[in-house]
Write a protein that holds these residues in place. Sequence first.
Motif, PDB file in Angstrom:
ATOM      1  N   VAL A   1       6.575  86.182  25.450  1.00  0.00           N
ATOM      2  CA  VAL A   1       7.462  85.073  25.807  1.00  0.00           C
ATOM      3  C   VAL A   1       7.404  84.862  27.308  1.00  0.00           C
ATOM      4  O   VAL A   1       7.694  85.769  28.082  1.00  0.00           O
ATOM      5  CB  VAL A   1       8.917  85.374  25.381  1.00  0.00           C
ATOM      6  CG1 VAL A   1       9.828  84.222  25.758  1.00  0.00           C
ATOM      7  CG2 VAL A   1       8.993  85.666  23.899  1.00  0.00           C
ATOM      8  N   ARG A   2       7.004  83.687  27.716  1.00  0.00           N
ATOM      9  CA  ARG A   2       7.081  83.337  29.141  1.00  0.00           C
ATOM     10  C   ARG A   2       8.160  82.266  29.247  1.00  0.00           C
ATOM     11  O   ARG A   2       7.938  81.116  28.905  1.00  0.00           O
ATOM     12  CB  ARG A   2       5.737  82.778  29.613  1.00  0.00           C
ATOM     13  CG  ARG A   2       5.419  82.851  31.100  1.00  0.00           C
ATOM     14  CD  ARG A   2       6.172  81.940  32.065  1.00  0.00           C
ATOM     15  NE  ARG A   2       6.679  80.689  31.569  1.00  0.00           N
ATOM     16  CZ  ARG A   2       6.093  79.519  31.715  1.00  0.00           C
ATOM     17  NH1 ARG A   2       4.946  79.418  32.310  1.00  0.00           N
ATOM     18  NH2 ARG A   2       6.658  78.405  31.246  1.00  0.00           N
ATOM     19  N   SER A   3       9.340  82.688  29.670  1.00  0.00           N
ATOM     20  CA  SER A   3      10.432  81.731  29.724  1.00  0.00           C
ATOM     21  C   SER A   3      10.362  80.936  31.012  1.00  0.00           C
ATOM     22  O   SER A   3       9.641  81.287  31.943  1.00  0.00           O
ATOM     23  CB  SER A   3      11.754  82.483  29.647  1.00  0.00           C
ATOM     24  OG  SER A   3      11.773  83.437  30.663  1.00  0.00           O
ATOM     25  N   ALA A   4      11.140  79.868  31.070  1.00  0.00           N
ATOM     26  CA  ALA A   4      11.050  78.920  32.184  1.00  0.00           C
ATOM     27  C   ALA A   4      11.460  79.565  33.503  1.00  0.00           C
ATOM     28  O   ALA A   4      10.924  79.227  34.551  1.00  0.00           O
ATOM     29  CB  ALA A   4      11.938  77.717  31.897  1.00  0.00           C
ATOM     30  N   SER A   5      12.412  80.496  33.458  1.00  0.00           N
ATOM     31  CA  SER A   5      12.879  81.077  34.716  1.00  0.00           C
ATOM     32  C   SER A   5      11.846  82.002  35.342  1.00  0.00           C
ATOM     33  O   SER A   5      11.883  82.249  36.540  1.00  0.00           O
ATOM     34  CB  SER A   5      14.181  81.857  34.480  1.00  0.00           C
ATOM     35  OG  SER A   5      15.207  80.976  34.128  1.00  0.00           O
ATOM     36  N   TYR A   6      10.941  82.524  34.523  1.00  0.00           N
ATOM     37  CA  TYR A   6       9.994  83.544  35.015  1.00  0.00           C
ATOM     38  C   TYR A   6       9.167  83.055  36.201  1.00  0.00           C
ATOM     39  O   TYR A   6       9.132  83.716  37.241  1.00  0.00           O
ATOM     40  CB  TYR A   6       9.099  83.998  33.855  1.00  0.00           C
ATOM     41  CG  TYR A   6       8.388  85.296  34.087  1.00  0.00           C
ATOM     42  CD1 TYR A   6       8.936  86.498  33.661  1.00  0.00           C
ATOM     43  CD2 TYR A   6       7.164  85.339  34.746  1.00  0.00           C
ATOM     44  CE1 TYR A   6       8.295  87.699  33.876  1.00  0.00           C
ATOM     45  CE2 TYR A   6       6.507  86.536  34.969  1.00  0.00           C
ATOM     46  CZ  TYR A   6       7.078  87.712  34.529  1.00  0.00           C
ATOM     47  OH  TYR A   6       6.435  88.904  34.756  1.00  0.00           O
ATOM     48  N   PRO A   7       8.491  81.909  36.115  1.00  0.00           N
ATOM     49  CA  PRO A   7       7.732  81.478  37.294  1.00  0.00           C
ATOM     50  C   PRO A   7       8.597  80.923  38.422  1.00  0.00           C
ATOM     51  O   PRO A   7       8.116  80.791  39.547  1.00  0.00           O
ATOM     52  CB  PRO A   7       6.804  80.386  36.744  1.00  0.00           C
ATOM     53  CG  PRO A   7       7.379  79.970  35.474  1.00  0.00           C
ATOM     54  CD  PRO A   7       8.257  81.043  34.959  1.00  0.00           C
ATOM     55  N   ASN A   8       9.870  80.596  38.141  1.00  0.00           N
ATOM     56  CA  ASN A   8      10.706  79.995  39.181  1.00  0.00           C
ATOM     57  C   ASN A   8      11.463  81.008  40.026  1.00  0.00           C
ATOM     58  O   ASN A   8      11.813  80.720  41.164  1.00  0.00           O
ATOM     59  CB  ASN A   8      11.701  79.021  38.551  1.00  0.00           C
ATOM     60  CG  ASN A   8      11.042  77.726  38.131  1.00  0.00           C
ATOM     61  OD1 ASN A   8       9.830  77.564  38.290  1.00  0.00           O
ATOM     62  ND2 ASN A   8      11.815  76.801  37.613  1.00  0.00           N
ATOM     63  N   TRP A   9      11.723  82.188  39.481  1.00  0.00           N
ATOM     64  CA  TRP A   9      12.471  83.198  40.247  1.00  0.00           C
ATOM     65  C   TRP A   9      11.822  83.491  41.605  1.00  0.00           C
ATOM     66  O   TRP A   9      12.527  83.551  42.623  1.00  0.00           O
ATOM     67  CB  TRP A   9      12.608  84.511  39.456  1.00  0.00           C
ATOM     68  CG  TRP A   9      13.877  84.631  38.672  1.00  0.00           C
ATOM     69  CD1 TRP A   9      13.991  84.592  37.314  1.00  0.00           C
ATOM     70  CD2 TRP A   9      15.211  84.818  39.167  1.00  0.00           C
ATOM     71  NE1 TRP A   9      15.311  84.729  36.954  1.00  0.00           N
ATOM     72  CE2 TRP A   9      16.077  84.884  38.055  1.00  0.00           C
ATOM     73  CE3 TRP A   9      15.751  84.939  40.438  1.00  0.00           C
ATOM     74  CZ2 TRP A   9      17.455  85.056  38.175  1.00  0.00           C
ATOM     75  CZ3 TRP A   9      17.126  85.109  40.569  1.00  0.00           C
ATOM     76  CH2 TRP A   9      17.955  85.171  39.442  1.00  0.00           C
TER      77      TRP A   9
END
Lengths: 501, 293
Positions: A462-470
């Motif tokens: 699962v690559r959730s949306a917050s992962y690349p934005n943190w």
Amino acid sequence: MIHIKAEGLRGAANVLSHNGRNSLTAMFANDETPLGKGYAVYCLFEDKGEKDIKIVRAQLEPGNELEFPSLTPLFPAAAWYEREIYDLFGIKPLEHPDLRPLVLHEGFPKEFYPMRKTIPCDSHVAGKRDYPLAKAQGEGLFEVPVGPIHAGIIEPGHFCFSQAGEAVLQLDAKLFYTHRGIEKAVEGKSIGGALFMVERICGACSVANAVSFCQAVEKLSYAKVPRRAELTRVVIAEMERLYNHVGDTGNLCAGAGFTVPNAMGARLKEELLRCNEKIAGNRFLRGMIVPGGIHRTLKDEDAKIILAQLTRTENDYRLLTQVLNGQDGFLNRIQKTGIVRKKTAIDLAMVGIGARASGVGRDARKDLAYGIYSELAFDICTETAGDVEARLLVRIKEVAETIKIIRQALSLLAHEPETSICSEKLECRSYEGAWGISESARGSDLHWVMLDEQQNIYRLFVRSASYPNWPALPIAMQGEIIPDFPLVNKSFELCYACLDR
Amino acid sequence: MDYHLIYDTSLTFIQMLTIAFLAPLASGVTKKTKALLQGRKGASIFQDYNDLRKWWQKETITSPFTGPIFLLAPFIYLLTAFLAAFLLPLAETGLRLADIFVFVGVLAVGRFFMVLASFDAATAFGGMGGSRETFVAVLIEPVLFLSILLLALRTGETTISGMMGVGGLELNVSGILACTAFFILLLAENGRLPIDNPDTHLELTMIHEGMLLEYSGRLLAIIHLASMIKSLLYILLFAFLFLPLDLPLAAKALLTTIAIAIMESLNNKLRLFKIQGYLLATAGLLLLAVVAQ
């Protein structure tokens, strides 16, 4: 999918990235040793032109050292993925510039790699290792540790500020406190059992996660999702976006101590959650989406409830935005605060509002045109300033677009004949990977699923949306003053649970 | 034995206790009004009494790194608040105790000790709160003295009772300017929006509340009571000397508490380093008021 040996990963990634035009969507490892294939590292690149995700699978030969050439020097976005792979699988990315632990904290033993198939899911472990945080040092500098327990009712996360007076020199975040190992826990579970857990990865994007997961499973089975189900999925997913965006607009005001719009946002969100409860039986729209279609259809009276609520929300939200726009002191707080430049957004492969506010018009609904979105008329809202105001403006514009989408989908649904809402049988291919993606309120949620011969989960990523934005948050805070942190943080609306999957 | 002295002293003493007793009510009225303006029901206007009782009953935990100043500061803070309440000549007595500089100075002593205590536990939040409180106080005080100067020029007196004897400001240009300016000072001095947000849970943004984070139990109750008294004293001072309306004092004080709530609802918090500009503008208003007089 391109199959290569691990040594050739950089070359293949370079080709797939198309000179940087295609962004790195995700990177993960898979333990395929029980299948006699050793470990593999998968890299996913989003190809906007072909509306597809290109995958390269790098094979680590059994018997060789567990290592592969790091992609981080080429794509900064790969940094977290590779640290996670090293933490969870013990596969070392060579030449990674910053291979500190990411997911596993001090309490885990050294050389413990939980995602390997040899480690049972119910293992109890204890140990001691280091978790160094980045700190600036020098005369007159000091450190402000914040969290992991916060005063508000939010999830845990530790922020380490290196300060020169009120100015933030450096910020490092320690997250993943309550990692639940859902990716590990679903292994061996049935598709339905896995869906139940997937919907609970995060409260705020439980529909988006369900849609992504179901799409991946459907791809493995050639199941055709009935049109009625596709339309309903759109309504449900957009209702989720709506309550998030409305609530997040209000939350942003709390960061600036602006009490009245903060309360307005909370009230509007609550109304939408109650509307959700009426149509789905729960406030977070769980249990509506199943592989192959939907669980229950939206009846005419449900549509009426939604439409009535949309009109109310539209009017009240307009009032809220008028209050915000009419307040110079508020605009002064949000303008030029927490800037993320376009180059940063591209380098980190940011998604969602974070990307769109910095001039990167990335939206899975258009870029990958999943489901039935290609038939609906809507715009991708972007801003270029990349500051708190830009993220607020994108959110405000998207509320209008979302309401537009729901109305379109409901009117199409009204003319749709009462057909089946779920394809009958799901015969899925085993030991083959498939991805699914959907745009949540925070950006795209990507799921990658591989099933075993009993149709149970072999691997879920699962690559959730917050992962690349943190990772963008510390960059946005550089040069800002520390009392502006809550405001900047709330403008991204990053999710802890999305990391602690 | 001077009968009048005993009479006046006990009357002033009763006044002090009354102010202390009513302080949580004033705070409650502001909170209730804010809640209503936000579309919430809000807690009862007597909630602050319940809160004080709650803190009083709770265990007091102090950090092992703190020294005696940490324990002493809340009492000094409360003492200065009581002393200031004693000095305010609301009751009709023959006592001529308070020079206004003494009044302001007594309250400054309380603040000084709270700032010391905020550094004592050596936590980041306390230190940040303390340094910000000092930063704001340094900016407020010159403007506060400017407002005193205005009154002194008008009345030729620097004692509060003397000023009151002449009467409050009149409803003219000078009066309105001075009233506006002192109202802003009142907000700033008592940690209200747009300078500081008394209701936030966001530690990083805190000023006054940041200093109190290490406190619990009875010490916290004492500090909150002292803050409430201080707040009510400024409200009374404003109502008595600066509000150019011909109303009874209680009505003027009630109006002021409600006005605070309205101001807090209309505004968001200023960026920390915009505060000096805001207070500079206040000083400008006061200078204009002096000139207009």
